[in-house]
Write an enzyme that holds these catalytic residues in place. Structure first.
Site, mmCIF file in Angstrom:
data_model
loop_
_atom_site.group_PDB
_atom_site.id
_atom_site.type_symbol
_atom_site.label_atom_id
_atom_site.label_comp_id
_atom_site.label_asym_id
_atom_site.label_seq_id
_atom_site.Cartn_x
_atom_site.Cartn_y
_atom_site.Cartn_z
ATOM 1 N N ARG A 8 -13.239 21.305 -19.874
ATOM 2 C CA ARG A 8 -14.404 20.566 -19.387
ATOM 3 C C ARG A 8 -14.695 19.338 -20.260
ATOM 4 O O ARG A 8 -14.991 18.256 -19.764
ATOM 5 C CB ARG A 8 -15.619 21.521 -19.330
ATOM 6 C CG ARG A 8 -16.920 20.967 -18.868
ATOM 7 C CD ARG A 8 -16.984 20.274 -17.510
ATOM 8 N NE ARG A 8 -16.075 20.660 -16.495
ATOM 9 C CZ ARG A 8 -15.431 19.776 -15.722
ATOM 10 N NH1 ARG A 8 -15.615 18.460 -15.888
ATOM 11 N NH2 ARG A 8 -14.590 20.179 -14.815
ATOM 12 N N LYS A 58 -24.892 -2.538 -21.971
ATOM 13 C CA LYS A 58 -25.569 -1.466 -21.232
ATOM 14 C C LYS A 58 -24.638 -0.280 -21.078
ATOM 15 O O LYS A 58 -24.191 0.059 -19.976
ATOM 16 C CB LYS A 58 -26.065 -1.990 -19.890
ATOM 17 C CG LYS A 58 -27.126 -3.078 -20.051
ATOM 18 C CD LYS A 58 -27.667 -3.573 -18.715
ATOM 19 C CE LYS A 58 -28.768 -4.620 -18.946
ATOM 20 N NZ LYS A 58 -29.272 -5.197 -17.683
ATOM 21 N N LYS A 79 -31.854 -15.106 -26.313
ATOM 22 C CA LYS A 79 -32.506 -14.829 -25.038
ATOM 23 C C LYS A 79 -33.893 -15.454 -24.989
ATOM 24 O O LYS A 79 -34.349 -16.064 -25.959
ATOM 25 C CB LYS A 79 -32.598 -13.315 -24.848
ATOM 26 C CG LYS A 79 -31.242 -12.619 -24.761
ATOM 27 C CD LYS A 79 -31.402 -11.198 -24.248
ATOM 28 C CE LYS A 79 -30.045 -10.535 -24.098
ATOM 29 N NZ LYS A 79 -30.162 -9.189 -23.495
ATOM 30 N N GLU A 113 -28.739 -17.763 -23.386
ATOM 31 C CA GLU A 113 -29.105 -17.381 -22.026
ATOM 32 C C GLU A 113 -30.023 -18.455 -21.453
ATOM 33 O O GLU A 113 -31.042 -18.777 -22.059
ATOM 34 C CB GLU A 113 -29.820 -16.024 -22.066
ATOM 35 C CG GLU A 113 -30.212 -15.492 -20.709
ATOM 36 C CD GLU A 113 -30.941 -14.160 -20.819
ATOM 37 O OE1 GLU A 113 -30.328 -13.187 -21.299
ATOM 38 O OE2 GLU A 113 -32.125 -14.104 -20.472
ATOM 39 N N ASP A 173 -28.334 -16.914 -16.152
ATOM 40 C CA ASP A 173 -28.934 -15.664 -15.731
ATOM 41 C C ASP A 173 -29.717 -15.811 -14.440
ATOM 42 O O ASP A 173 -30.605 -16.658 -14.327
ATOM 43 C CB ASP A 173 -29.862 -15.145 -16.839
ATOM 44 C CG ASP A 173 -30.258 -13.710 -16.586
ATOM 45 O OD1 ASP A 173 -29.371 -12.899 -16.234
ATOM 46 O OD2 ASP A 173 -31.454 -13.380 -16.721
#
Lengths: 289, 289, 289, 289, 289, 289
Positions: free
Chosen positions: E109, E144, E176, E206, E227
């Site tokens: 597993r 992320k 940012k 950004e 963005d």
């Protein structure tokens, strides 16, 4: 896969106990290492030694003791003569240890400390099992184990023929007096638990009187822990349970009382001193060449 | 600095034992945590409890037990009533525990497992000290400790009035039979050691006869471990040593023989079972509100 | 066991230094690994390289450097040409490294960083030993070591022919001025210590004048640290001690003053800069095929 | 957010260096702890001490030294007088330390060992920066750092006014001679790298002659490491580069040659000995009350 | 070294992912181990199994899955049939697993959980790459990722043909909106960064409008993160950039919109869901003997 | 203790998830830390931010996200607006975060990565529960979880209203086809298990036909896993079981088929994709001051 008929006691994987062994070896070596051996024993010296049971007992922990030597020097070879779960006579060789002398001497105490403790638990368990098995009862350990050694100590209990109770707070429910008090009764406590825990978690309730016992049975407890009940009360409890739940006696069980408790018909005797107070078995390492 | 006259038993720093406590708590909580308590006890419930000595004994480990609760929830407050190194009567409250009920119940077993073990060692030590102190001898523990708990168990020995032998393989030299055999005698063994180790490291030699004892003394051993000698031989050894080295008796010492061994005039009795076989003291947590 | 006559410098066990090496390799590899090598060097490329001393020096750390390669890829084979404790000429090959090219290049910096530092300490120690040995004195290091590298740096001092002072706060007592101030004098300080520490722990007292020296000797200090005394005072101190304790000079010792200090008759010169300020030896890895 | 005009040198988060400090404190405390202080200094004694620069230097590591005390006892309060990145005069108080005397004395050496090392690196860097800054060049450190202390040592370089080169093998590409040999030239090496690494990774090429330099520039290297070139060659290289890449000189740079190298017009001087051989700054803890 | 022409996808070193695997195996084994297998499968049973892709996909993680078995029992042998970076058809055997049956079943597993996740990411990436590659654009992942699995998940993105953006907060600058607000504009933000970071660190900004884009370009940003711009704005941005910086589109990119975004001429499409929301590939272990 | 009537979803103790958070933060900070924020945001800047659900969903992981900020800087204060187990509307503020701006920005991604994943699992679970609850069935997760995140992901399933199956290989027995093959039938497999495991461990058997189902029931299996059976077969199985065991359907369950499966009368639907393939919920941190 090739099926074989007789499974023996499978030990934990090294991945599970090597971190403990590494910490234990580091604890003994400290910063400067084995200054005595390093000063006296040449790095290329080899030795042959045997791990001996100074007194008779049930063996547990031989693979872990063997691993301790290998973690210092992978050239140390260990041959186990009496595997875990078998009895060693007084004077018997549990294992042969061969290889670099330095590593054998430096790992000796760590290996023996673990082996002696686990053999002690296995032997104590074996002796108690012998008292209660004729009555069809089993012996179980508790969570009263040495901090961070629980899995190994429970394994030693199995090596002694005992059964394992919970391994921790999370693998079964055990509702005790404090929980019952908070919930306002056995019934509400069991109901809260049923809503919260998964379907593969068993529920045991600790009871000290018949009213609580009946309540627990009525709500389908999987097991009841009959705590500090006398022999007569235990016998009566077993009758009331009538197979609807596993019955487990606990509290005040000693070698002197165990047979009588077992004779009441309970399924298990739960005993904390198997793990918290079992004396170590006297094991030693004798260099023979 | 403000000097004060009476130093008490200073406990280890939390930094030294918190990793063990964290592992022990994680061991008991497992993956799913305390499923019983989580199902029944609301997160905002508070409780007051006392840690009780069910039997009389010497306390050791109270700060570590207290820290176990705090590691689960820093809002748990613990007040120690019987500090380490003091005696608790049967039924005495060792400490009060107040705060979130969940954390108190979930940490209970970990705290008690450690406390019971350390109190057991302290109590066993105390009782042995009482037997030998009238003869001016001291009691010392060995390296036969539970893997990874050595520092705490040696601290418990001190709490019981005992003395600490080596903490590991690196803080003193102890020349044993295997070392002597490799070196070709006590003399060469000591000489190799003197060349290798630092000047702040003491040298002890394990001897079993007077020839070896004389050789060790001649070479300036700081201490001699008189292993498995009878009482008469011990008395003779003390005379031969004549204060030139610390004398330490080991092997086969029991509560029944300890006073007689002490009466031989040895400085210390070295006893492995203080740590490897002391039964746990029966301690419990009683919720009182 | 097969006794052999000439023990060499035994290195620590890999169990003792592999955690440091793993952290060091992980520190250098970061998250993405050796992006340059991974982009350019095919996984199946093999290489042969030698670790070279760009300047002459005393070798220490060769087994640890070798282990760094093996921890990245166990197929890397290292043959040590100049073992720890021996001198390498400028340009000499300390070790051969053969195996997968990726692992050799990726572990190179970690291996060299440790090797260069330890060789630097060993070389600095060797050079100081050469200055004081003719006077019968020894060189000792202190606890002024790199955080978490103490055992390895003390090992490097031994490789340079030096002696080790305490490895930590726990393996010997060293009473300093602050302790004496709190205790209210050298005498009370030694007495408190004698009551508290085990019988295998030596006691050293730091003194700066003869009054304190006499007090320490009167109470049986095992060693005295003669701190920041001039050469004349040291000579006088040695006379006063008269062999009753080990004498150790510290403070302000430089290569320029070391011989004169040694000539005072002290047993040891204790020098912090062996470990905190020794320049690294220039070592490099040359790929030869 | 409230913008403020003058950012100072931001230290790493405690989460990043506390594991190192915990290991370092445990290394010094060993198993038995600070036996001297524990025997002499009562647990409730408090002290006030100052951390002093015995010699003048640039401070780095004050927050980490402060954290060492707090990890032993959170009641120790530290007030930093000379923050990281500022100069301390000889005799200046870098920080005040107030609180429980036991913890102050037990953490002293760990705190000072780290502080002395980082101040030493910062001071060495500062002094080199002073030599090259008038020529408009910057000083950069390398990956030749102490194993597991890289981030802190690079932080100390910044505190000294230096710049940081790669932190590891993964945050930038540095193509060296071995890589070029495997790839079959500078061109193929850069091409392989461009295909493999992310778009936010810079590419530097180590060159030792103008042919390689031209090839690297033609393929758009972000930076060139001009290794072991003489001053004339460096000057010529800067002209050839003509601002198309960052120019970095390395190899054989000493305080004696640094200004001349900087005067060639290179952007940076890359120096390994900032971290691998900087002598520690002499810092001490003086108890004042 | 023996140069070879075709580098493949080099996997991380086991040193980099074994700690994760050890924790994952310990997580699944818990305290008592694989109680089902231990009860039924004899320790000496051997088995042969294949790891199968139940659905077609891009493979990533095969070496890590193989290592999981070996960490439980080094006698388990794994032969990889479809290496990382290659496609497996539905039903294809990714790897053969042969050895002790207990370890194969107990590690199954853990091995599959990691393999399924990494193959899922690689497959999702591959499919997105197929959509945008015809337009000359690349696909990049973000930060992320699953906590503590970043390096492996970014490796899986590479196995799928994608590019890696930053691996963390420290290997490139990404300015940012919050940073720009604090600094008081794109210009001051870039200036502060240029002063603070090393010369081998790229700077990306950004931007959401052309004014910010122009400011970033004017100050020499290495890359711009466009963005949440629409396709028309992206096309215009690419024209304005004119090759002076890497252009990266992010925000709201889906399989449905990816081709149109790529057609704007941006260099990269940055997509968080490659790692945070890619469904696992269905992989299984079939015992065949 | 003060009993309260309505227990909510109790989160794990920080001791259980802080090690993961520390590793995750260290993974993102790398060696050099948040170079962008460190360069731009002054250490004394403070900020106020909110964690927002960009899309509607069920919240899980808010306390863990909050702890991530606190581990970087204990002065960050987090106020949870939507606790775990409750629904957040699109745009809703899940929590307020106030304190030092540096720590808030540096911990942002780690906090969100964990929160988004756990909310994703909770939301996916919630939606499936809504489909099957009307039929009286429950939803259960499996062991197909992210390596090392199992406890948190199972907690997220509970936050979504789902039930937990086994947490690992050790807290319940699950006899699968491979076990049955080795044992030579369902009967022998169950018998072996009964002899080996503790009395508080439940036994589930995976069956795919009625013969195996009947055998499992005859031997008292606590639960049966009805694997890959069609709806008709499931209905028939439920009739055969007749309440003697818990019935659990698995294999091929999708949102489209779930209601029909639930309508067969099974107790649980066991679904791997709740944890291995749930898309993350889109959560973000908006600085508001």
């Amino acid at each position: 896969m090739n099926p074989t008929p007789t499974p023996t006691l499978p030990p934990p994987y090294p991945l599970q106990y090597e971190p403990l062994l590494r910490r234990a070896l580091a604890e003994d070596l400290g910063r400067a290492g084995d200054v005595t051996t390093d000063a006296i024993v040449p790095p290329d010296a080899v030795a042959e030694a045997r791990i001996v049971a100074r007194r008779a007992g049930r063996v547990a922990g031989a693979p872990m003791a063997a691993a301790a030597f290998g973690l210092l020097d992978p050239r140390v070879m260990v041959t186990i003569e009496v595997p875990d779960g078998r009895d060693a006579a007084a004077g018997a060789t549990i294992a042969w240890v061969r290889g670099p002398a330095r590593a054998i001497l430096s790992a000796e105490r760590t290996a023996l400390n673990l082996l002696g403790r686990l053999c002690g638990i296995a032997t104590t368990t074996r002796d108690l099992v012998a008292l209660v098995a004729p009555h069809g009862a089993r012996v179980a350990c508790t969570r009263k184990t040495t901090p961070t050694l629980r899995a190994l100590e429970k394994y030693a209990v199995r090596a002694g023929g005992g059964a394992n109770h919970r391994f921790g707070l999370d693998d079964a429910v055990l509702i005790k007096d404090n929980h019952i008090a908070v919930a306002g009764g056995v019934g509400p406590a069991i109901e809260r638990v049923r809503r919260a825990v998964g379907h593969l978690v068993k529920v045991e309730v600790e009871v000290t009187d018949f009213a609580a016992l009946d309540a627990a049975l009525a709500l389908g407890a999987d097991a009841v822990l009959l705590d500090n009940m006398g022999v007569d009360a235990l016998r009566e409890a077993v009758v009331r349970v009538a197979g609807r739940a596993i019955t487990e006696a606990s509290g005040g069980i000693t070698p002197a009382t165990a047979a009588a408790v077992a004779a009441t018909g309970v399924d298990l005797l739960s005993v904390g001193w198997l793990t918290h107070s079992a004396p170590a078995l006297d094991v030693a390492l004798d260099v023979v060449g």
